[in-house]
Design a protein around this motif. Structure first.
Motif, short mmCIF file in Angstrom:
data_model
loop_
_atom_site.label_atom_id
_atom_site.label_comp_id
_atom_site.label_asym_id
_atom_site.label_seq_id
_atom_site.Cartn_x
_atom_site.Cartn_y
_atom_site.Cartn_z
N ASN A 239 0.86 -1.18 0.00
CA ASN A 239 0.00 0.00 0.00
C ASN A 239 0.90 1.23 0.00
OD1 ASN A 239 -1.81 2.01 0.35
ND2 ASN A 239 -2.90 1.05 2.05
N LEU A 240 1.00 1.84 -1.16
CA LEU A 240 1.95 2.95 -1.31
C LEU A 240 1.55 4.15 -0.47
CD1 LEU A 240 2.80 2.81 -5.09
CD2 LEU A 240 4.26 2.20 -3.18
N LYS A 241 0.29 4.20 -0.05
CA LYS A 241 -0.14 5.33 0.78
C LYS A 241 0.42 5.22 2.19
CE LYS A 241 -4.42 6.34 -1.59
NZ LYS A 241 -5.84 5.97 -1.60
N GLN A 242 0.84 4.01 2.54
CA GLN A 242 1.29 3.81 3.91
C GLN A 242 2.79 3.76 4.06
OE1 GLN A 242 -0.81 0.45 5.44
NE2 GLN A 242 -2.77 1.54 5.41
N ILE A 243 3.51 3.59 2.96
CA ILE A 243 4.96 3.55 3.12
C ILE A 243 5.57 4.86 2.65
CG2 ILE A 243 5.23 1.04 3.02
CD1 ILE A 243 5.97 1.33 0.12
N THR A 244 6.68 5.20 3.26
CA THR A 244 7.31 6.49 3.00
C THR A 244 8.18 6.42 1.76
OG1 THR A 244 9.02 5.83 4.53
CG2 THR A 244 7.32 7.28 5.37
N SER A 245 8.43 7.57 1.18
CA SER A 245 9.33 7.66 0.04
C SER A 245 10.77 7.71 0.57
CB SER A 245 9.03 8.89 -0.79
OG SER A 245 9.41 10.04 -0.06
N MET A 246 11.71 7.51 -0.31
CA MET A 246 13.12 7.55 0.08
C MET A 246 13.47 8.91 0.67
SD MET A 246 15.06 5.25 0.29
CE MET A 246 15.88 4.00 -0.58
N ALA A 247 12.99 9.99 0.04
CA ALA A 247 13.31 11.33 0.53
C ALA A 247 12.76 11.53 1.94
CB ALA A 247 12.72 12.37 -0.42
N GLN A 248 11.56 11.02 2.18
CA GLN A 248 10.96 11.17 3.51
C GLN A 248 11.77 10.40 4.55
OE1 GLN A 248 7.10 9.73 2.52
NE2 GLN A 248 6.29 11.75 2.04
N ARG A 249 12.25 9.23 4.18
CA ARG A 249 13.05 8.45 5.14
C ARG A 249 14.36 9.13 5.44
NH1 ARG A 249 12.08 2.20 3.16
NH2 ARG A 249 9.92 2.66 2.64
N LEU A 250 15.02 9.61 4.39
CA LEU A 250 16.35 10.17 4.59
C LEU A 250 16.31 11.55 5.23
CD1 LEU A 250 18.09 8.93 1.35
CD2 LEU A 250 18.12 7.93 3.62
N ALA A 251 15.13 12.17 5.27
CA ALA A 251 15.04 13.48 5.92
C ALA A 251 15.26 13.35 7.42
CB ALA A 251 13.69 14.12 5.64
N SER A 252 15.00 12.20 7.98
CA SER A 252 15.36 11.99 9.38
C SER A 252 16.21 10.72 9.47
CB SER A 252 14.14 11.91 10.29
OG SER A 252 13.12 11.16 9.68
N PRO A 253 17.50 10.87 9.28
CA PRO A 253 18.38 9.71 9.19
C PRO A 253 18.42 8.88 10.47
CG PRO A 253 19.64 11.76 9.21
CD PRO A 253 18.21 12.13 9.06
N GLU A 254 18.08 9.48 11.62
CA GLU A 254 18.14 8.74 12.88
C GLU A 254 17.08 7.65 12.94
OE1 GLU A 254 17.56 11.97 12.39
OE2 GLU A 254 18.11 13.17 14.14
N TRP A 255 15.92 7.92 12.37
CA TRP A 255 14.81 6.96 12.50
C TRP A 255 14.47 6.28 11.20
CZ3 TRP A 255 14.01 12.21 13.87
CH2 TRP A 255 14.39 12.49 15.19
N GLN A 256 14.64 6.99 10.11
CA GLN A 256 14.30 6.47 8.79
C GLN A 256 12.97 5.74 8.80
OE1 GLN A 256 17.72 4.51 7.09
NE2 GLN A 256 19.08 5.98 8.04
#
Ligand SMILES: [Zn+2]
Ligand SMILES: [Zn+2]
Ligand SMILES: [Zn+2]
Ligand SMILES: [Zn+2]
Length: 499
Positions: A239-256
């Motif tokens: 479900n693409l609405k529920q998973i984050t994009s790469m940019a969203q993950r890397l914006a907070s490298p501590e938690w991703q």
């Protein structure tokens, strides 16, 4: 200050050899040279938040990890989050009242609560279950970094190594000068600290700081064992609405965060105001005002204000072995009349000396500039003499053009003075339009980029008073001449050679 309507058809050859449009060049009034972002020093003046305009010294900025403590970006689309107020019915009070009349009347008053909302993508802090806050600014729950301990260990370790290296360097330098004895003389004569002396003597240091941090450090180990992928990794519907994009993950490298439900407001990164300095003479080329709300500069030596501007009006298609017409416009941006002569690049006088012989690699260390345009293969590292590959030649008219000073009021004038001249198309205030001829050799292959070099000789009146000659090294005793003859070379982009 780039032209929106026109890409960079005209590029100036900087004194370091880079090709840049006039809008990204500086002009040092002390060296009388064009400088680009690559051949100047960049210095950070102040840190500030671009949203709330709070200013802070660099030590505080470092402590706050270069982030603002009261502004946030949307973790979903990275737009700035806004604080929204809402009236919350105090549930407890309402229940009490229903149960049988309570005296706490003031509790029944709805209370203002705040949450963060993105006006761009409609993400809110409520989406991820962050409770509303009773105060508008600050107080947002911070998510702790799960690797804080390890990060601190690493930081301590690197600090200890840096300190050790510094000590070793000091020691090496002192050994050079030590005449006799070992560390007794060192401590006596050079103010070497006790800890350093102990270190030199191989004794355990009393503070236990650096050496123990190094000794106790456990390095990370690479391992071949990795967790198995979940059983349903290939079968479970995504479900693409529920998973984050790469940019969203890397914006907070501590938690991703892997799912959108784990997104968290991002503390806004601070911006910097920087001043720029000529590398050859150390004078400031730009210096912004300290106040982050101001977009003004105390010093703003942009080439755009000092160097004649060349713009291409139009040109005929460049064909091998043919002549084509080229219309250009020259503008004098200075407050003084300017004499301009168009020349062939090889007619430029040789520069007296090369001030920074092949200093590009060396100067990289000094420069914080990360953007570097790759040099075309045969670009000169000085503006004249060597040639930039050009498919065509401009035939410069053998006349000196006089450009009046800039007159802001004349900008509103519509009338251009049309000349009957062969070369001058029209004149208008500090601008002049020229009709030139471009010659292309018949050997030039069609399909290659068409371009031509044009050299300019122009008069420049320097309004900067000559530097004080206290050191006696600069201008000597004679006052520096205020009128100068300067040179610059531009590369005109004339489309593609078509056969
Ligand atoms: Zn440069
Ligand atoms: Zn802020
Ligand atoms: Zn958003
Ligand atoms: Zn300079």
């Amino acid at each position: 200050m780039a032209y929106l309507t026109q890409p960079d058809y005209v590029k100036y050859i900087c004194s370091c050899g880079q090709l840049k449009p006039i809008t990204s060049l500086y002009f040092c009034r002390h060296c009388l040279k064009i400088r680009c972002g690559f051949c100047i020093c960049h210095e950070v003046d102040s840190h500030y938040c671009a949203n709330c305009l709070e200013n802070m010294p660099s030590s505080e900025a470092r402590l706050k990890k270069n982030r603002c403590s009261s502004c946030f970006d949307c973790p979903s689309c990275f737009h700035t989050l806004s604080t929204r107020a809402t009236l919350a019915q105090p549930r407890q009070a309402a229940q009490d009242a229903a149960a049988g009349g309570d005296t706490k009347v003031e509790n029944k008053q709805p209370k203002k609560m705040y949450y963060l909302s993105c006006f761009n993508c409609r993400w809110t802090s409520r989406d991820v279950g962050i409770p509303d806050q009773p105060v508008a600014s600050g107080g947002w729950p911070e998510r702790t970094n799960p690797f804080t301990t390890r990060m601190n260990q690493l930081l301590d370790y690197y600090k200890a190594i840096a300190q050790q290296e510094k000590q070793e360097k000091l020691e090496r330098e002192r050994k050079k000068f030590a005449i006799r004895g070992k560390y007794i003389t060192l401590t006596d004569k050079t103010g070497l600290t006790g800890a350093m002396a102990r270190n030199i003597a191989g004794l355990p240091s009393s503070d236990g700081g650096s050496s123990s941090a190094i000794a106790n450090f456990v390095a990370s180990q690479a391992s071949e064992d990795v967790d198995e992928l979940p059983e349903d990794i290939y079968t479970k519907e995504v479900n693409l609405k529920q998973i984050t994009s790469m940019a969203q993950r890397l914006a907070s490298p501590e938690w991703q965060p892997a799912t959108v439900s784990r997104l968290h407001p991002l503390a806004k990164l601070l911006s910097v105001k920087r001043s720029q300095r000529c590398r050859a003479c150390d004078h400031n080329l730009t210096k912004p005002e300290y106040n982050p709300g101001s977009i003004k500069f105390k010093i703003e030596l942009l080439a755009y204000y000092h160097v004649p501007e060349v713009k291409v009006i139009s040109f005929e298609t460049i064909k091998p072995g043919e002549k084509s017409a080229l219309l250009i416009k020259l503008t004098n941006p200075t407050g003084h009349e300017m004499q301009v002569r168009l020349l062939q690049p090889e007619d430029l006088p040789q520069p007296e000396e090369r001030e920074e012989p092949k200093s590009i690699e060396k100067s990289l260390e000094k420069s914080l500039n990360l953007e570097k345009e790759p040099l075309p293969e045969t670009v000169p590292d000085k503006p004249s003499g060597v040639r930039v590959p050009a498919s065509s030649r401009v035939c410069p008219p053998s006349m000196t053009l006089s450009l009046p000073q800039r007159d802001d009021a004349a900008e509103y004038d519509d009338d251009a003075h049309h000349d009957t001249d062969d070369v001058i198309l029209w004149r208008k205030s500090n601008k002049i339009a020229l009709r030139l001829e471009v010659v292309t050799e018949s050997t030039v292959a069609s399909g290659v980029p068409a371009n031509a070099l044009l050299a300019l000789e122009y008069s420049y009146r320097n309004t900067v008073p000559p530097p004080p000659t206290a050191g006696g090294t600069l201008a000597g005793t004679t006052p520096a001449p205020r009128d100068h003859t300067l040179y610059t070379t531009v590369l005109l982009d004339l489309g593609v050679v078509s056969g």
